[in-house]
Design a protein around this motif. Structure first.
Motif, PDB file in Angstrom:
ATOM      1  N   MET A  90      51.013   3.549  76.173  1.00  0.00           N
ATOM      2  CA  MET A  90      51.837   4.753  76.153  1.00  0.00           C
ATOM      3  C   MET A  90      53.112   4.527  75.333  1.00  0.00           C
ATOM      4  N   HIS A  91      53.733   3.356  75.483  1.00  0.00           N
ATOM      5  CA  HIS A  91      54.939   3.048  74.692  1.00  0.00           C
ATOM      6  C   HIS A  91      54.616   3.019  73.199  1.00  0.00           C
ATOM      7  N   ALA A  92      53.473   2.407  72.844  1.00  0.00           N
ATOM      8  CA  ALA A  92      53.085   2.335  71.430  1.00  0.00           C
ATOM      9  C   ALA A  92      52.810   3.740  70.878  1.00  0.00           C
ATOM     10  N   LEU A  93      52.110   4.576  71.644  1.00  0.00           N
ATOM     11  CA  LEU A  93      51.833   5.949  71.194  1.00  0.00           C
ATOM     12  C   LEU A  93      53.136   6.740  71.044  1.00  0.00           C
ATOM     13  N   PHE A  94      54.050   6.550  71.964  1.00  0.00           N
ATOM     14  CA  PHE A  94      55.327   7.262  71.887  1.00  0.00           C
ATOM     15  C   PHE A  94      56.119   6.828  70.654  1.00  0.00           C
ATOM     16  N   GLN A  95      56.127   5.521  70.369  1.00  0.00           N
ATOM     17  CA  GLN A  95      56.847   5.027  69.187  1.00  0.00           C
ATOM     18  C   GLN A  95      56.236   5.579  67.903  1.00  0.00           C
ATOM     19  N   GLN A  96      54.890   5.614  67.841  1.00  0.00           N
ATOM     20  CA  GLN A  96      54.229   6.173  66.658  1.00  0.00           C
ATOM     21  C   GLN A  96      54.561   7.651  66.499  1.00  0.00           C
ATOM     22  N   ASN A  97      54.596   8.376  67.600  1.00  0.00           N
ATOM     23  CA  ASN A  97      54.954   9.792  67.544  1.00  0.00           C
ATOM     24  C   ASN A  97      56.394   9.976  67.083  1.00  0.00           C
ATOM     25  N   GLN A  98      57.291   9.149  67.567  1.00  0.00           N
ATOM     26  CA  GLN A  98      58.700   9.242  67.155  1.00  0.00           C
ATOM     27  C   GLN A  98      58.833   9.027  65.650  1.00  0.00           C
ATOM     28  N   GLU A  99      58.117   8.014  65.137  1.00  0.00           N
ATOM     29  CA  GLU A  99      58.178   7.742  63.700  1.00  0.00           C
ATOM     30  C   GLU A  99      57.634   8.916  62.897  1.00  0.00           C
ATOM     31  N   ASP A 100      56.504   9.492  63.341  1.00  0.00           N
ATOM     32  CA  ASP A 100      55.908  10.618  62.614  1.00  0.00           C
ATOM     33  C   ASP A 100      56.763  11.880  62.726  1.00  0.00           C
ATOM     34  N   VAL A 101      57.396  12.088  63.846  1.00  0.00           N
ATOM     35  CA  VAL A 101      58.289  13.248  63.999  1.00  0.00           C
ATOM     36  C   VAL A 101      59.482  13.096  63.056  1.00  0.00           C
ATOM     37  N   ASN A 102      60.042  11.882  63.012  1.00  0.00           N
ATOM     38  CA  ASN A 102      61.163  11.643  62.085  1.00  0.00           C
ATOM     39  C   ASN A 102      60.740  11.828  60.638  1.00  0.00           C
ATOM     40  N   ALA A 103      59.508  11.390  60.308  1.00  0.00           N
ATOM     41  CA  ALA A 103      59.002  11.572  58.943  1.00  0.00           C
ATOM     42  C   ALA A 103      58.782  13.049  58.642  1.00  0.00           C
ATOM     43  N   THR A 104      58.317  13.814  59.629  1.00  0.00           N
ATOM     44  CA  THR A 104      58.103  15.255  59.446  1.00  0.00           C
ATOM     45  C   THR A 104      59.435  15.961  59.236  1.00  0.00           C
ATOM     46  N   ILE A 105      60.437  15.553  59.991  1.00  0.00           N
ATOM     47  CA  ILE A 105      61.767  16.141  59.829  1.00  0.00           C
ATOM     48  C   ILE A 105      62.318  15.819  58.442  1.00  0.00           C
ATOM     49  N   ALA A 106      61.995  14.622  57.928  1.00  0.00           N
ATOM     50  CA  ALA A 106      62.441  14.224  56.600  1.00  0.00           C
ATOM     51  C   ALA A 106      61.676  14.947  55.493  1.00  0.00           C
ATOM     52  N   GLY A 107      60.591  15.664  55.836  1.00  0.00           N
ATOM     53  CA  GLY A 107      59.895  16.458  54.827  1.00  0.00           C
ATOM     54  C   GLY A 107      58.455  16.084  54.594  1.00  0.00           C
ATOM     55  N   LYS A 108      57.949  15.062  55.223  1.00  0.00           N
ATOM     56  CA  LYS A 108      56.556  14.669  55.045  1.00  0.00           C
ATOM     57  C   LYS A 108      55.654  15.664  55.779  1.00  0.00           C
ATOM     58  N   THR A 109      54.505  15.977  55.217  1.00  0.00           N
ATOM     59  CA  THR A 109      53.599  16.956  55.826  1.00  0.00           C
ATOM     60  C   THR A 109      52.279  16.286  56.220  1.00  0.00           C
ATOM     61  N   GLY A 110      51.485  16.986  57.042  1.00  0.00           N
ATOM     62  CA  GLY A 110      50.154  16.518  57.401  1.00  0.00           C
ATOM     63  C   GLY A 110      50.118  15.580  58.594  1.00  0.00           C
ATOM     64  N   LEU A 111      51.215  15.437  59.319  1.00  0.00           N
ATOM     65  CA  LEU A 111      51.240  14.525  60.460  1.00  0.00           C
ATOM     66  C   LEU A 111      51.132  15.242  61.807  1.00  0.00           C
ATOM     67  N   PHE A 112      51.139  16.566  61.774  1.00  0.00           N
ATOM     68  CA  PHE A 112      51.188  17.324  63.018  1.00  0.00           C
ATOM     69  C   PHE A 112      49.961  17.075  63.903  1.00  0.00           C
ATOM     70  N   SER A 113      48.783  16.991  63.308  1.00  0.00           N
ATOM     71  CA  SER A 113      47.559  16.771  64.094  1.00  0.00           C
ATOM     72  C   SER A 113      47.576  15.402  64.779  1.00  0.00           C
ATOM     73  N   ALA A 114      48.030  14.385  64.075  1.00  0.00           N
ATOM     74  CA  ALA A 114      48.114  13.043  64.661  1.00  0.00           C
ATOM     75  C   ALA A 114      49.113  13.014  65.813  1.00  0.00           C
ATOM     76  N   ILE A 115      50.232  13.734  65.646  1.00  0.00           N
ATOM     77  CA  ILE A 115      51.237  13.801  66.708  1.00  0.00           C
ATOM     78  C   ILE A 115      50.644  14.479  67.941  1.00  0.00           C
ATOM     79  N   GLN A 116      49.915  15.564  67.741  1.00  0.00           N
ATOM     80  CA  GLN A 116      49.300  16.272  68.872  1.00  0.00           C
ATOM     81  C   GLN A 116      48.264  15.400  69.586  1.00  0.00           C
ATOM     82  N   LEU A 117      47.456  14.683  68.832  1.00  0.00           N
ATOM     83  CA  LEU A 117      46.441  13.821  69.422  1.00  0.00           C
ATOM     84  C   LEU A 117      47.082  12.713  70.262  1.00  0.00           C
TER      85      LEU A 117
END
Length: 193
Positions: A36-63
């Motif tokens: 759970m900690h590893a999944l949360f850290q990966q989600n945090q990184e992808d959310v930060n990347a999405t905020i920075a402008g990267k696209t296509g990560l929303f499905s991975a975050i939801q999963l």
């Protein structure tokens, strides 16, 4: 596979029957929490990347978020089911757990069982002057006295009226149901039809 360890905790409980509590699986819980900690850290990184402008990560975050929720539910079910079984054993066996069950509990479960027993006793004592033992007749009795057979050497048993009954293996006695029901549930006596 995501959330596999949490699901294995639930399967472990399903394999055991209702009156058995398997050993507390501390490793399985620790591995589930680490996942759970590893999944949360990966989600945090992808959310930060999405905020920075990267696209296509929303499905991975939801999963990953769905896997986090599933792991959380599995851990809650694991703890709740163990507590439910402990509560059931308290009503059927009394305030003393057999050693083979007590050895399978973690310290917090032992503490919970002790506190639950104290609360139950306090509640039962609150009825009238002498209290009311709610654990005595789980099924309505058909008669006040029953015939019982002793399954193991127990020693002397003192009844409410002061009579001493020696409980030796294979001896049969005619006793008040209220006085011997806890011994029947503990496997010391058996009801003879």
């Amino acid at each position: 596979m995501l959330a596999e360890q949490g699901l294995e905790l639930i399967r472990e409980l399903q394999r055991a029957n209702d009156y058995v509590i398997p050993s507390y699986n501390e490793d399985g819980i620790r591995q589930t929490i680490e996942e759970m900690h590893a999944l949360f850290q990966q989600n945090q990184e992808d959310v930060n990347a999405t905020i920075a402008g990267k696209t296509g990560l929303f499905s991975a975050i939801q999963l990953r978020h769905a896997s986090l929720e599933r792991n959380k539910r599995c851990l809650l079910v694991y703890v709740y089911e163990r507590m439910h079984r402990l509560r059931k054993l308290r009503w059927e066996l009394g305030s003393v757990l057999p050693a083979h069950i007590k050895d399978n509990l973690c310290e917090l479960e032992k503490l919970w069982f002790t506190n639950y027993s104290k609360s139950l006793v306090k509640y039962m004592r609150s009825f009238g002057d002498i209290g009311l033992d709610l654990t005595q007749d789980l099924k309505p009795p058909k008669s006040i006295f029953i015939e019982v057979r002793c399954l193991q050497d127990y020693g002397e048993f003192v009844t409410d009226d002061g009579e001493v009954i020696p409980l030796k293996k294979n001896s049969q006695h005619y006793m008040r149901r209220s006085q011997c029901e806890h011994l029947i549930r503990q496997g010391i006596l058996e009801h003879v039809n």
